[in-house]
Design a protein around this motif. Structure first.
Motif, PDB file in Angstrom:
ATOM      1  N   TYR A  31       0.877  -1.245  -0.029  1.00 25.63           N
ATOM      2  CA  TYR A  31       0.056  -0.041  -0.048  1.00 25.63           C
ATOM      3  C   TYR A  31       0.997   1.227  -0.105  1.00 25.63           C
ATOM      4  N   TYR A  35       0.140  12.416  -0.729  1.00 20.85           N
ATOM      5  CA  TYR A  35      -0.815  13.506  -0.075  1.00 20.85           C
ATOM      6  C   TYR A  35      -0.008  14.766  -0.347  1.00 20.85           C
ATOM      7  N   LEU A  43      -3.388  16.779   5.974  1.00 26.74           N
ATOM      8  CA  LEU A  43      -2.851  15.937   4.833  1.00 26.74           C
ATOM      9  C   LEU A  43      -4.171  15.505   4.001  1.00 26.74           C
ATOM     10  N   LEU A  45      -5.418  13.054   0.519  1.00 31.36           N
ATOM     11  CA  LEU A  45      -5.105  12.015  -0.067  1.00 31.36           C
ATOM     12  C   LEU A  45      -5.277  12.612  -1.641  1.00 31.36           C
ATOM     13  N   TYR A  48      -3.850   6.622  -4.279  1.00 28.87           N
ATOM     14  CA  TYR A  48      -3.445   5.657  -3.534  1.00 28.87           C
ATOM     15  C   TYR A  48      -3.138   4.207  -4.522  1.00 28.87           C
ATOM     16  N   GLN A 101       2.166   3.565   9.216  1.00 29.59           N
ATOM     17  CA  GLN A 101       2.482   4.354   7.635  1.00 29.59           C
ATOM     18  C   GLN A 101       3.856   5.100   7.802  1.00 29.59           C
TER      19      GLN A 101
ATOM     20  N   TYR B  32      -9.659   2.013  13.982  1.00 26.92           N
ATOM     21  CA  TYR B  32      -8.195   2.162  14.034  1.00 26.92           C
ATOM     22  C   TYR B  32      -7.552   3.533  14.051  1.00 26.92           C
ATOM     23  N   TYR B  36       0.226  10.937  14.929  1.00 30.21           N
ATOM     24  CA  TYR B  36       1.538  11.220  14.202  1.00 30.21           C
ATOM     25  C   TYR B  36       2.338  12.480  14.740  1.00 30.21           C
ATOM     26  N   ARG B  51      -6.517   0.524  18.599  1.00 30.10           N
ATOM     27  CA  ARG B  51      -7.902  -0.245  18.005  1.00 30.10           C
ATOM     28  C   ARG B  51      -9.039   0.180  18.765  1.00 30.10           C
ATOM     29  N   ASN B  97     -10.961  -1.615   2.936  1.00 30.23           N
ATOM     30  CA  ASN B  97      -9.645  -1.069   2.632  1.00 30.23           C
ATOM     31  C   ASN B  97      -9.873   0.387   2.135  1.00 30.23           C
ATOM     32  N   THR B  98     -10.174   1.238   3.202  1.00 26.83           N
ATOM     33  CA  THR B  98     -10.218   2.641   2.961  1.00 26.83           C
ATOM     34  C   THR B  98      -9.008   3.368   3.540  1.00 26.83           C
ATOM     35  N   PRO B  99      -8.508   4.463   2.911  1.00 24.09           N
ATOM     36  CA  PRO B  99      -7.486   5.183   3.056  1.00 24.09           C
ATOM     37  C   PRO B  99      -7.630   5.997   4.696  1.00 24.09           C
ATOM     38  N   LEU B 100      -6.766   6.412   5.087  1.00 24.08           N
ATOM     39  CA  LEU B 100      -6.815   6.967   6.397  1.00 24.08           C
ATOM     40  C   LEU B 100      -7.553   8.412   6.096  1.00 24.08           C
ATOM     41  N   PHE B 102      -7.019  12.164   8.107  1.00 22.46           N
ATOM     42  CA  PHE B 102      -6.329  12.723   8.964  1.00 22.46           C
ATOM     43  C   PHE B 102      -7.012  14.203   9.438  1.00 22.46           C
TER      44      PHE B 102
END
Lengths: 112, 112
Positions: A31, A35, A43, A45, A48, A101, B32, B36, B51, B97-100, B102
Motif C-alpha cells: 500500500y 498526499y 494531509l 489524499l 493511492y 504508515q 483504528y 503522528y 484499535r 480497505n479505505t484510506p486513512l 487525517f
C-alpha cells in the motif's frame, strides 16, 4: 534500509509545465499513497495504490496521475501545473501487517 | 483540538509538564486510530496507535485515550521536552480497505 525516499526535495515550475514527483520504498509494502499538505488543511489524499498495477483516486485527484508498475515505485505526475498545486507533497508506504504508515521527507513544490 | 481556518491550534506547555492534545474523529465505524508527529520540514512520523476494542494504550512517555461514545481521541505526553515541539496529527481508519482520514493538526510548543 532507506524507507521511503522522495525526489526532488524542492521544485519550482511555471504554470502549464509538467513534471513527475518520484517516490520509492524498499520495505516491500503493498500500500502506497500520495498526499498534499497545505497550511491549516492537514494531509489530503491525492491517489493511492493497494499493489502493483492497481491505483485509485483519493480526496483531491484532479490534475494528478499516478502509476504503479512495481511494488517499489509510485510516481506522481502533474500534467499541467497550476498555482493551486503549490504545496508540500508526501508519499507514504503502509505496512500490511501493522498498518503503520511510513512517510517520505516530502517535496516542496511551487508553481508560478 | 481540530483546527479551523488557516491557523493550527497551538498548545504551549512548560518543559517538564504533561501535555494533552485532543482530536475529534468523524466516523463512528472507524476501527483504528493513529497519532503522528511532524517536525518542521519533515514528514509525519508514527507515534502510537490504538484499535477500537481498546480505550487506552501506553507507550514510552505517551498515552492514547479513545472515547468512542463521543468520538474523541487524545494524546498525552508525560514530562514534555523541547524535542516534543512539533505538529501532532490524529488519523482514523474507516472500515474496509479505505484510506486513512487525517485531522488538521495541533502545534505543540514547549517553553524551556
Amino acid at each position: 534500509n532507506a524507507g521511503v525516499t522522495q525526489t526532488p526535495k524542492f521544485q519550482v515550475l511555471k504554470t502549464g509545465q509538467s513534471m513527475t514527483l518520484q517516490c520509492a520504498q524498499d520495505m516491500n509494502h503493498e500500500y502506497m499513497s500520495w498526499y498534499r499538505q497545505d497550511p491549516g488543511m492537514g494531509l489530503r489524499l491525492i491517489h493511492y495504490s493497494v499493489g502493483a498495477g492497481i491505483t485509485d483516486q483519493g480526496e483531491v485527484p484532479n490534475g494528478y496521475n499516478v502509476s504503479r508498475s512495481t511494488t517499489e515505485d509510485f510516481p506522481l505526475r502533474l500534467l499541467s501545473a497550476a498555482p493551486s498545486q503549490t504545496s508540500v507533497y508526501f508519499c507514504a508506504a503502509t505496512s500490511g501487517l501493522t498498518n503503520e504508515q511510513f512517510f517520505g521527507p516530502g517535496t516542496r513544490l511551487t508553481v508560478l | 483540538g481540530e483546527s479551523v481556518g488557516l491557523h493550527l491550534p497551538t498548545l504551549s506547555v512548560q518543559e517538564g509538564d504533561n501535555s494533552i492534545i485532543n482530536c475529534a474523529y468523524s466516523n463512528s465505524a472507524s476501527d483504528y486510530f493513529i497519532w503522528y508527529k511532524q517536525e518542521s520540514g519533515k514528514g509525519p512520523q508514527f507515534i502510537i496507535d490504538i484499535r477500537s476494542n481498546m480505550d487506552k494504550r501506553q507507550g514510552q512517555r505517551v498515552t492514547v485515550l479513545l472515547n468512542k461514545t463521543v468520538k474523541h481521541l487524545s494524546l498525552q505526553i508525560a514530562a514534555t521536552q523541547p524535542g516534543d515541539s512539533a505538529v501532532y496529527f490524529c488519523a482514523e481508519s474507516p472500515p474496509g480497505n479505505t484510506p486513512l482520514v487525517f485531522g488538521k493538526g495541533t502545534r505543540l510548543s514547549v517553553i524551556a
